[in-house]
Motif scaffolding. Structure first.
Motif, PDB file in Angstrom:
ATOM      1  N   ARG A 126      36.981  32.063  49.957  1.00 51.82           N
ATOM      2  CA  ARG A 126      36.609  32.572  48.627  1.00 51.82           C
ATOM      3  C   ARG A 126      37.554  33.691  48.212  1.00 51.82           C
ATOM      4  NH1 ARG A 126      30.842  35.534  47.048  1.00 51.82           N
ATOM      5  NH2 ARG A 126      31.239  35.703  44.800  1.00 51.82           N
ATOM      6  N   VAL A 130      39.906  33.506  44.875  1.00 50.25           N
ATOM      7  CA  VAL A 130      39.780  34.498  43.810  1.00 50.25           C
ATOM      8  C   VAL A 130      41.084  35.280  43.650  1.00 50.25           C
ATOM      9  CG1 VAL A 130      38.637  36.664  43.171  1.00 50.25           C
ATOM     10  CG2 VAL A 130      37.282  34.721  43.958  1.00 50.25           C
ATOM     11  N   SER A 131      41.695  35.680  44.770  1.00 42.10           N
ATOM     12  CA  SER A 131      42.943  36.434  44.724  1.00 42.10           C
ATOM     13  C   SER A 131      44.037  35.627  44.038  1.00 42.10           C
ATOM     14  CB  SER A 131      43.392  36.814  46.139  1.00 42.10           C
ATOM     15  OG  SER A 131      42.435  37.627  46.774  1.00 42.10           O
ATOM     16  N   GLU A 133      43.714  33.236  41.823  1.00 33.65           N
ATOM     17  CA  GLU A 133      43.452  33.139  40.390  1.00 33.65           C
ATOM     18  C   GLU A 133      43.836  34.422  39.662  1.00 33.65           C
ATOM     19  OE1 GLU A 133      39.401  32.098  39.795  1.00 33.65           O
ATOM     20  OE2 GLU A 133      39.594  30.097  40.681  1.00 33.65           O
ATOM     21  N   VAL A 134      43.457  35.568  40.237  1.00 34.09           N
ATOM     22  CA  VAL A 134      43.735  36.857  39.594  1.00 34.09           C
ATOM     23  C   VAL A 134      45.233  37.115  39.521  1.00 34.09           C
ATOM     24  CG1 VAL A 134      43.514  39.360  39.838  1.00 34.09           C
ATOM     25  CG2 VAL A 134      41.509  37.888  40.180  1.00 34.09           C
ATOM     26  N   GLU A 137      46.931  34.851  37.006  1.00 37.14           N
ATOM     27  CA  GLU A 137      46.581  35.274  35.648  1.00 37.14           C
ATOM     28  C   GLU A 137      47.448  36.445  35.191  1.00 37.14           C
ATOM     29  OE1 GLU A 137      42.751  37.160  33.212  1.00 37.14           O
ATOM     30  OE2 GLU A 137      42.512  36.432  35.263  1.00 37.14           O
ATOM     31  N   SER A 173      41.650  44.141  38.503  1.00 42.16           N
ATOM     32  CA  SER A 173      40.934  42.892  38.260  1.00 42.16           C
ATOM     33  C   SER A 173      40.467  42.253  39.561  1.00 42.16           C
ATOM     34  CB  SER A 173      41.813  41.906  37.484  1.00 42.16           C
ATOM     35  OG  SER A 173      42.090  42.385  36.185  1.00 42.16           O
ATOM     36  N   LEU A 174      41.316  42.326  40.591  1.00 42.56           N
ATOM     37  CA  LEU A 174      40.954  41.752  41.881  1.00 42.56           C
ATOM     38  C   LEU A 174      39.761  42.490  42.478  1.00 42.56           C
ATOM     39  CD1 LEU A 174      41.430  39.863  44.241  1.00 42.56           C
ATOM     40  CD2 LEU A 174      43.189  41.434  45.081  1.00 42.56           C
ATOM     41  N   ARG A 176      37.446  44.132  40.817  1.00 44.15           N
ATOM     42  CA  ARG A 176      36.244  43.784  40.048  1.00 44.15           C
ATOM     43  C   ARG A 176      35.754  42.378  40.403  1.00 44.15           C
ATOM     44  NH1 ARG A 176      39.093  46.678  35.938  1.00 44.15           N
ATOM     45  NH2 ARG A 176      39.970  44.764  35.059  1.00 44.15           N
ATOM     46  N   ALA A 177      36.703  41.457  40.606  1.00 43.88           N
ATOM     47  CA  ALA A 177      36.333  40.075  40.924  1.00 43.88           C
ATOM     48  C   ALA A 177      35.677  39.953  42.288  1.00 43.88           C
ATOM     49  CB  ALA A 177      37.565  39.175  40.855  1.00 43.88           C
ATOM     50  N   THR A 178      35.937  40.911  43.175  1.00 45.71           N
ATOM     51  CA  THR A 178      35.331  40.881  44.509  1.00 45.71           C
ATOM     52  C   THR A 178      34.117  41.807  44.604  1.00 45.71           C
ATOM     53  OG1 THR A 178      37.047  42.475  45.199  1.00 45.71           O
ATOM     54  CG2 THR A 178      37.383  40.161  45.783  1.00 45.71           C
ATOM     55  N   ALA A 275      33.594  47.582  36.331  1.00 45.02           N
ATOM     56  CA  ALA A 275      33.247  46.488  37.226  1.00 45.02           C
ATOM     57  C   ALA A 275      32.140  45.632  36.677  1.00 45.02           C
ATOM     58  CB  ALA A 275      32.832  47.056  38.586  1.00 45.02           C
TER      59      ALA A 275
END
Length: 278
Positions: A126, A130-131, A133-134, A137, A173-174, A176-178, A275
């Protein structure tokens, strides 16, 4: 027409800096349908244009699918055509300004001991997903995944002249996504380091063992910064903070030793409000 570059390194420099004529002049591929497209040559990745072009290497590059594999391969081909290129030239890159982001899962060894193997594997998968994708982007090139760590390169020809700012935005962003800053806490506790400087960027190795990477002391500084960051912290050097407009934001300044080399770092915490926003 005479080749405009006297040496491969000069052409590599302009290729990686995004100032090469290949990037400035429009490509006829931009007229073929349809989006998404390669950020460099404008080759379509969507149908119907991709049906033909994919057979010629115009497919998304693994390190950043916003660029096609054909453009990545052409970086070396164009430089090799320079009149100053020596037979058997092994230097396929140049020294440029680049920003590095290192982020890793803090306490991963302890997590691995506390969790069933499959659960820990799912957690890391996961994190990798996620990493990826961020970073994509934010126009980074994914340099590598190593154990519990991801490394992103922010190079002018992909991330633009404000590559340091883009790296900081990607780090935020990374986090916040985690889940950093969320009331329930992060599902992957991260620490990160961001540094910008002049490093060698290009292709190293031969054949199937070749890779696109960055080498030099700035890379080591970014890696060591990440190792010094606590959970929820992004450590920045002054050049990064200056480029990102953060020098006057009252950030905590921390004196750290990076393998015996003292350096000042600014601590960028992840805001709880940011966040949970959106």
């Amino acid at each position: 027409m005479a080749h405009p570059y006297a040496s491969p390194q000069e052409e590599w420099h302009d290729l990686l800096s995004g100032t090469h004529p290949l990037f400035i002049h429009g490509s006829p591929l931009r007229f073929l349908p349809s989006s998404p497209r390669c950020k460099i040559c404008r080759a379509p990745f969507g149908a119907p244009g991709s049906f033909v072009l994919k057979h010629y290497g115009f497919t998304p590059w693994a390190k950043n699918p916003k660029m096609c594999a054909r453009c990545f391969q052409s970086l070396g081909v164009h430089a090799a055509m320079c009149p100053g290129a020596e037979e058997g030239e092994k230097i396929r890159g140049a020294e440029i300004d680049v920003t590095m982001l290192f982020a890793d899962v803090r306490g991963s060894s302890k997590l691995a001991r506390q969790m069933p193997v499959l659960d820990f594997t799912r957690l890391m998968n996961r994190f990798y997903g996620v990493s990826r994708e961020v970073l994509i982007e934010h126009d980074a090139i994914i340099e590598k995944f190593v154990g519990d760590e991801i490394v992103g390169l922010f190079i002018p020809f992909m991330a633009g002249p404000e590559h340091a700012k883009r790296a900081v935005e990607a780090a935020e962003s990374l986090f916040r996504a985690t889940g950093h800053g969320a009331p329930e806490g992060p599902w992957a506790p991260l620490g990160a380091g961001v540094h910008t400087g002049r490093a060698f960027v290009g292709i190293v190795g031969e054949g199937a063992s070749s890779d696109f990477t960055a080498l030099g002391d700035p890379v080591n500084i970014a890696a060591h910064l990440a190792s010094q960051a606590a959970v929820g912290e992004i450590l920045l050097t002054d050049p990064v903070a200056s480029s990102a407009g953060l020098l006057d934001d009252g950030l905590e300044r921390r004196h750290v030793l990076l393998k015996g080399h003292p350096i000042d770092a600014l601590v960028l915490p992840v805001s709880p409000v940011a966040a949970t926003a959106g």
